[in-house]
Design a protein around this motif. Structure first.
Motif, PDB file in Angstrom:
ATOM      1  N   VAL A  81       3.827  12.054   8.509  1.00  0.00           N
ATOM      2  CA  VAL A  81       4.520  10.808   8.166  1.00  0.00           C
ATOM      3  C   VAL A  81       3.836  10.151   6.976  1.00  0.00           C
ATOM      4  O   VAL A  81       2.666  10.397   6.689  1.00  0.00           O
ATOM      5  N   HIS A  82       4.600   9.297   6.304  1.00  0.00           N
ATOM      6  CA  HIS A  82       4.083   8.548   5.179  1.00  0.00           C
ATOM      7  C   HIS A  82       3.632   7.179   5.681  1.00  0.00           C
ATOM      8  O   HIS A  82       4.433   6.404   6.210  1.00  0.00           O
ATOM      9  N   VAL A  83       2.347   6.898   5.520  1.00  0.00           N
ATOM     10  CA  VAL A  83       1.767   5.631   5.958  1.00  0.00           C
ATOM     11  C   VAL A  83       1.505   4.779   4.719  1.00  0.00           C
ATOM     12  O   VAL A  83       0.924   5.257   3.746  1.00  0.00           O
ATOM     13  N   SER A  84       1.929   3.531   4.777  1.00  0.00           N
ATOM     14  CA  SER A  84       1.744   2.611   3.653  1.00  0.00           C
ATOM     15  C   SER A  84       0.967   1.398   4.172  1.00  0.00           C
ATOM     16  O   SER A  84       1.533   0.368   4.534  1.00  0.00           O
ATOM     17  N   PRO A  85      -0.365   1.500   4.228  1.00  0.00           N
ATOM     18  CA  PRO A  85      -1.160   0.504   4.952  1.00  0.00           C
ATOM     19  C   PRO A  85      -1.005  -0.933   4.477  1.00  0.00           C
ATOM     20  O   PRO A  85      -0.842  -1.840   5.305  1.00  0.00           O
ATOM     21  N   ASP A  86      -1.059  -1.188   3.161  1.00  0.00           N
ATOM     22  CA  ASP A  86      -1.012  -2.578   2.711  1.00  0.00           C
ATOM     23  C   ASP A  86       0.361  -3.212   2.914  1.00  0.00           C
ATOM     24  O   ASP A  86       0.459  -4.317   3.462  1.00  0.00           O
ATOM     25  N   PRO A  87       1.475  -2.571   2.494  1.00  0.00           N
ATOM     26  CA  PRO A  87       2.776  -3.167   2.797  1.00  0.00           C
ATOM     27  C   PRO A  87       3.006  -3.370   4.289  1.00  0.00           C
ATOM     28  O   PRO A  87       3.596  -4.385   4.701  1.00  0.00           O
ATOM     29  N   ASP A  88       2.542  -2.430   5.106  1.00  0.00           N
ATOM     30  CA  ASP A  88       2.734  -2.589   6.545  1.00  0.00           C
ATOM     31  C   ASP A  88       1.886  -3.726   7.101  1.00  0.00           C
ATOM     32  O   ASP A  88       2.332  -4.485   7.972  1.00  0.00           O
ATOM     33  N   LEU A  89       0.657  -3.856   6.612  1.00  0.00           N
ATOM     34  CA  LEU A  89      -0.191  -4.958   7.064  1.00  0.00           C
ATOM     35  C   LEU A  89       0.466  -6.295   6.734  1.00  0.00           C
ATOM     36  O   LEU A  89       0.493  -7.211   7.573  1.00  0.00           O
ATOM     37  N   VAL A  90       1.002  -6.415   5.523  1.00  0.00           N
ATOM     38  CA  VAL A  90       1.724  -7.633   5.153  1.00  0.00           C
ATOM     39  C   VAL A  90       2.905  -7.851   6.093  1.00  0.00           C
ATOM     40  O   VAL A  90       3.130  -8.956   6.603  1.00  0.00           O
ATOM     41  N   THR A  91       3.662  -6.788   6.339  1.00  0.00           N
ATOM     42  CA  THR A  91       4.847  -6.892   7.187  1.00  0.00           C
ATOM     43  C   THR A  91       4.483  -7.307   8.604  1.00  0.00           C
ATOM     44  O   THR A  91       5.152  -8.167   9.212  1.00  0.00           O
ATOM     45  N   TYR A  92       3.426  -6.739   9.163  1.00  0.00           N
ATOM     46  CA  TYR A  92       3.043  -7.066  10.540  1.00  0.00           C
ATOM     47  C   TYR A  92       2.537  -8.505  10.643  1.00  0.00           C
ATOM     48  O   TYR A  92       2.779  -9.188  11.647  1.00  0.00           O
ATOM     49  N   TRP A  93       1.834  -8.985   9.610  1.00  0.00           N
ATOM     50  CA  TRP A  93       1.436 -10.394   9.608  1.00  0.00           C
ATOM     51  C   TRP A  93       2.667 -11.292   9.548  1.00  0.00           C
ATOM     52  O   TRP A  93       2.761 -12.290  10.286  1.00  0.00           O
ATOM     53  N   LEU A  94       3.616 -10.953   8.694  1.00  0.00           N
ATOM     54  CA  LEU A  94       4.820 -11.775   8.578  1.00  0.00           C
ATOM     55  C   LEU A  94       5.629 -11.788   9.873  1.00  0.00           C
ATOM     56  O   LEU A  94       6.249 -12.797  10.220  1.00  0.00           O
ATOM     57  N   ALA A  95       5.624 -10.673  10.576  1.00  0.00           N
ATOM     58  CA  ALA A  95       6.380 -10.556  11.822  1.00  0.00           C
ATOM     59  C   ALA A  95       5.619 -11.075  13.036  1.00  0.00           C
ATOM     60  O   ALA A  95       6.135 -11.022  14.150  1.00  0.00           O
ATOM     61  N   ASP A  96       4.388 -11.581  12.818  1.00  0.00           N
ATOM     62  CA  ASP A  96       3.529 -12.033  13.910  1.00  0.00           C
ATOM     63  C   ASP A  96       3.288 -10.907  14.920  1.00  0.00           C
ATOM     64  O   ASP A  96       3.295 -11.112  16.129  1.00  0.00           O
ATOM     65  N   LEU A  97       3.060  -9.722  14.389  1.00  0.00           N
ATOM     66  CA  LEU A  97       2.797  -8.549  15.227  1.00  0.00           C
ATOM     67  C   LEU A  97       1.379  -8.025  15.080  1.00  0.00           C
ATOM     68  O   LEU A  97       0.984  -7.117  15.802  1.00  0.00           O
ATOM     69  N   ILE A  98       0.595  -8.593  14.165  1.00  0.00           N
ATOM     70  CA  ILE A  98      -0.691  -8.002  13.829  1.00  0.00           C
ATOM     71  C   ILE A  98      -1.644  -7.994  15.023  1.00  0.00           C
ATOM     72  O   ILE A  98      -1.723  -8.959  15.788  1.00  0.00           O
ATOM     73  N   ASP A  99      -2.358  -6.894  15.194  1.00  0.00           N
ATOM     74  CA  ASP A  99      -3.342  -6.790  16.260  1.00  0.00           C
ATOM     75  C   ASP A  99      -4.559  -7.668  15.931  1.00  0.00           C
ATOM     76  O   ASP A  99      -4.900  -7.829  14.754  1.00  0.00           O
ATOM     77  N   PRO A 100      -5.216  -8.241  16.920  1.00  0.00           N
ATOM     78  CA  PRO A 100      -6.412  -9.063  16.650  1.00  0.00           C
ATOM     79  C   PRO A 100      -7.510  -8.338  15.882  1.00  0.00           C
ATOM     80  O   PRO A 100      -8.337  -8.989  15.239  1.00  0.00           O
ATOM     81  N   ARG A 101      -7.519  -7.008  15.903  1.00  0.00           N
ATOM     82  CA  ARG A 101      -8.508  -6.262  15.124  1.00  0.00           C
ATOM     83  C   ARG A 101      -8.272  -6.418  13.622  1.00  0.00           C
ATOM     84  O   ARG A 101      -9.145  -6.122  12.812  1.00  0.00           O
ATOM     85  N   GLY A 102      -7.052  -6.852  13.253  1.00  0.00           N
ATOM     86  CA  GLY A 102      -6.732  -7.019  11.847  1.00  0.00           C
ATOM     87  C   GLY A 102      -5.900  -5.898  11.261  1.00  0.00           C
ATOM     88  O   GLY A 102      -5.562  -5.927  10.078  1.00  0.00           O
ATOM     89  N   TYR A 103      -5.533  -4.902  12.045  1.00  0.00           N
ATOM     90  CA  TYR A 103      -4.649  -3.836  11.573  1.00  0.00           C
ATOM     91  C   TYR A 103      -3.867  -3.315  12.770  1.00  0.00           C
ATOM     92  O   TYR A 103      -4.255  -3.491  13.932  1.00  0.00           O
ATOM     93  N   GLY A 104      -2.731  -2.662  12.480  1.00  0.00           N
ATOM     94  CA  GLY A 104      -1.908  -2.146  13.560  1.00  0.00           C
ATOM     95  C   GLY A 104      -1.127  -3.240  14.263  1.00  0.00           C
ATOM     96  O   GLY A 104      -1.134  -4.404  13.858  1.00  0.00           O
TER      97      GLY A 104
END
Length: 317
Positions: free
Chosen positions: A43-66
């Motif tokens: 799979v194609h992983v795009s860490p920075d765009p996804d991190l932004v997206t998860y923060w915007l969606a209020d989905l970010i894990d407390p570890r700061g990623y995922g």
């Protein structure tokens, strides 16, 4: 209305705060670094765009990623079958990467594939890959070259850092969506992301630096340093390698000619600034930094309407 250049954590936190402050979160466009992207597990992983997206969606894990509360069945199964799950993806995270990959393999642009990820989690703010071209940040340390994720994850960012390059940057062009965001913005913000490996690859895309240099609206940088040190990650080490002083002045010099002001925890002589506590450890901290950015932007002439702050738990931007 606002174009934000962003890498991972710091820029993503600011993206969330700005989206919450604006009356319409769609008035924010986040131009995200894609030179950290990696193909792994098919799979194609795009860490920075996804991190932004998860923060915007209020989905970010407390570890700061995922994704918060994600399960890890696929990674556990890979380990059980004798594979090395060195780049850990939770099951829901992996599912969103599968959505992106399916579209990319069908010939769609990165921009379209990333929009599908944002749509899947209900994000209205535009998260724009800086380019649809395949970029790759590579780091040389201890005499060997590594792809960025290998250096960060497998090598645990062990230095000393000897060289950094962004492969294919000379052939990359900003997407039409990125060009439109930069040309129509009332305010451009360079987020508090690593200036070498997060913001640097965005500025390396042909035409992006020139667009900022030729801007007709204010541009503001937010310093990633608190008390002379990076809040998180290897920013200090990469800045030391690049000769960037770990201070607000160092950031101002790194973006000389590209910004008209800076938000930092210390003043910068000769440059308009807002001095505030730039830690974004909680919602109040994120809102504080966002309001400092908007206030300075208005002072510099940005035509930004009055802002609002949605309550905690409101629908994600």
């Amino acid at each position: 209305m606002i174009a934000l250049l962003s890498g991972g954590t710091g820029g993503a936190k600011l993206a969330r705060a700005l989206a919450e402050a604006l009356a319409d979160p769609a008035d924010l466009a986040v131009i995200a670094n894609v030179a950290d992207d990696v193909w792994v597990y098919g799979v194609h992983v795009s860490p920075d765009p996804d991190l932004v997206t998860y923060w915007l969606a209020d989905l970010i894990d407390p570890r700061g990623y995922g994704i918060r509360g994600d399960s890890w069945h696929v990674m556990e199964a890979l380990a059980a079958y004798g594979r090395d799950p060195w780049f850990r993806l939770g099951d829901r995270d992996l599912a969103l990467c599968l959505i992106r990959t399916e579209l990319l393999r069908a010939g769609q642009r990165k921009t379209v594939a990333q929009q599908a990820v944002a749509d899947a989690v209900g994000v209205r703010t535009r998260v724009l890959p800086a380019t649809d071209t395949e970029l790759r940040t590579r780091v040389r340390a201890a005499g060997s070259w590594f792809d960025f994720q290998e250096f960060m994850v497998r090598e645990r960012a062990r230095g000393p850092i000897e060289a950094v390059e962004v492969e294919a940057a000379d052939d990359a062009a900003p997407t039409r969506e990125v060009e439109a965001a930069l040309h129509s913005a009332r305010l451009i913000v360079i987020g508090p992301s690593n200036p070498v490996i997060s913001i640097g690859p965005i500025l390396a895309v042909r035409g992006v630096r020139a667009a900022l240099a030729a801007r007709t609206v204010p541009a503001i940088a937010v310093s990633p340093f608190v008390g002379g040190r990076a809040v998180k990650g290897p920013t200090d080490a990469f800045c030391a390698f690049a000769g960037i002083e770990s201070s607000a002045r160092g950031i101002a010099n790194a973006y000389a000619g590209l910004v008209d002001g800076i938000v930092a925890d210390e003043p910068v002589d000769g440059l308009p600034h807002r001095v505030t506590d730039t830690r974004m450890d909680d919602r109040a901290g994120r809102a504080r930094v966002a309001q400092a950015v908007l206030s300075l932007g208005r002072e510099l002439g940005a035509r930004i309407p009055p802002t609002t702050t949605r309550s905690e738990g409101a629908k994600a931007p």
